[in-house]
Design an enzyme around this catalytic site. Structure first.
Site, PDB file in Angstrom:
ATOM      1  CB  CYS A  41       8.194  -0.386  -4.614  1.00 42.32           C
ATOM      2  SG  CYS A  41       6.707  -0.499  -5.557  1.00 42.32           S
ATOM      3  CG  ASP A  42      10.164   2.692  -2.848  1.00 44.31           C
ATOM      4  OD1 ASP A  42      10.848   1.947  -3.569  1.00 44.31           O
ATOM      5  OD2 ASP A  42       9.524   3.659  -3.280  1.00 44.31           O
ATOM      6  CB  CYS A  97       5.219   1.974  -4.489  1.00 45.96           C
ATOM      7  SG  CYS A  97       5.076   0.185  -4.546  1.00 45.96           S
TER       8      CYS A  97
END
Ligand code: NAP
Length: 306
Positions: free
Chosen positions: A137-138, A134
């Site tokens: 997200c990261d 992701c």
């Protein structure tokens, strides 16, 4: 309590189904595993192809869909469905992990799909330590670093474009020289100064030092030659596997596990419908997931009245 309909999952397909079920005045509930609606859309940084919104964040779109469903009186329950059976009286019995049971005359599977894994050495070992599924997200962990994105579809290109704004350099590693991704995304990536394409390459191993990813070994599928690139992050974007296990016991899935449906979203089990990424279809997009939710409810209303 006996319901007309239980919707399992609340990504765009489940939320659209809830809106249509409420408008049809069905007695229904939505069961959501995490208690948060939106599914994969929540992890999408920007959505640029949902009609009516030139640009909207995945979070805002998911929130708007949920608000809409709630404003019409939809009930959302949190729970992980652990079993689904169809009884002789044609009702479905839906049991959650905590033992709660629901009985319903129809069900829509809206459980979506999860990330496909590469299955190469280092992938599991460095998950969360440089290996990610992701980008939104990261991505922030890789500011000013070099990363690789694996895949040639829309997700890989969206991830690469997102990461190119944060990272020093982004490699797109793809096993062919043709891309599945939409042309406009490919053009944007080609224009980005810090995106480099490594085509006809498959990842062989993710290597690390001190517990963190440091390089990726690649194999050229044409020549067989192996090489290595120094990267701090590997973003795997090679497609999805359907979350269909629950339903595969009572209806047919294809060899990849997607629930086989007709164009009206009905499955081979009367009363069971599937909508969104979990079902067989040509185009998996938010707009088609939302359409499925509406189509499934319209079909099952006819089924319930028969
Ligand atoms: P996808 O379209 O299935 O693409 C997966 C990519 O990964 C393909 O390029 C595939 O290569 C490659 N791949 C698969 N297995 C591999 C392996 N073991 N090793 C190396 N490469 C591998 O998946 P996706 O990009 O996640 O998209 C899924 C669906 O969501 C699609 O329908 C897509 O259009 C949609 N989507 C839409 C949007 C949007 O509209 N904004 C955004 C994201 C996703 P090959 O090409 O060689 O098969």
């Amino acid at each position: 309590m006996n319901y007309d309909l239980v919707i399992i999952g609340s990504g765009p397909a489940g939320l659209a189904a809830a809106i249509y079920a409420a408008r049809a005045e069905l007695n229904f509930v939505v069961i959501e595993k995490t208690g948060v609606s939106g599914g994969q859309v929540l992890l999408t940084y920007e959505v640029n192809n949902y009609p009516g919104f030139k640009n909207i964040s995945g979070y805002d779109l998911a929130t708007a869909l949920r608000d809409h469903a709630e404003s019409l009186g939809s009930t959302f329950l949190t729970g992980e469905v652990s079993s689904l059976t169809r009884e002789r009286d044609k009702t479905f019995h839906i049991t959650c992990e905590d033992g709660t049971e629901y009985v319903s005359r129809s069900v829509i599977a809206c459980t979506g799909a999860g990330h496909r894994k590469l299955g190469i050495p280092g992938e599991e070992e460095f998950a969360g330590a440089g290996v990610s599924y992701c980008a939104t997200c990261d991505g922030a962990f890789f500011k000013n670093k070099t990363v690789a994105v694996i895949g040639g579809g829309d997700t890989a290109f969206e991830d690469a474009l997102y990461l190119s704004r944060l990272c020093e350099k982004v490699y797109i590693v793809h096993r062919r020289s043709l891309f599945r991704a939409t042309g406009s995304l490919v053009s944007l990536a080609r224009r980005a100064q810090n995106i480099e394409f490594l085509t006809d390459m498959v990842p062989k191993e993710i290597c690390g030092t001190d517990g963190l990813v440091s390089s990726l070994t690649l194999k050229n599928v044409r020549t067989g030659a192996e090489s290595s690139i120094d990267v701090s992050g590997v973003f795997v974007a090679i497609g999805m596997t359907p979350n269909s296990e629950l339903f595969s016991q009572i209806t047919e899935c294809n060899k990849e596990g997607f629930i086989i449906t007709s164009s009206d979203c009905s499955t081979q089990m009367p009363g069971l419908y599937a909508a969104g990424d979990v079902r067989t279809k040509d185009l998996r997009q938010i707009v088609t997931a939302v359409a499925d939710g509406a189509v499934a409810v319209s079909s099952l209303v006819k089924y319930l009245s028969d």
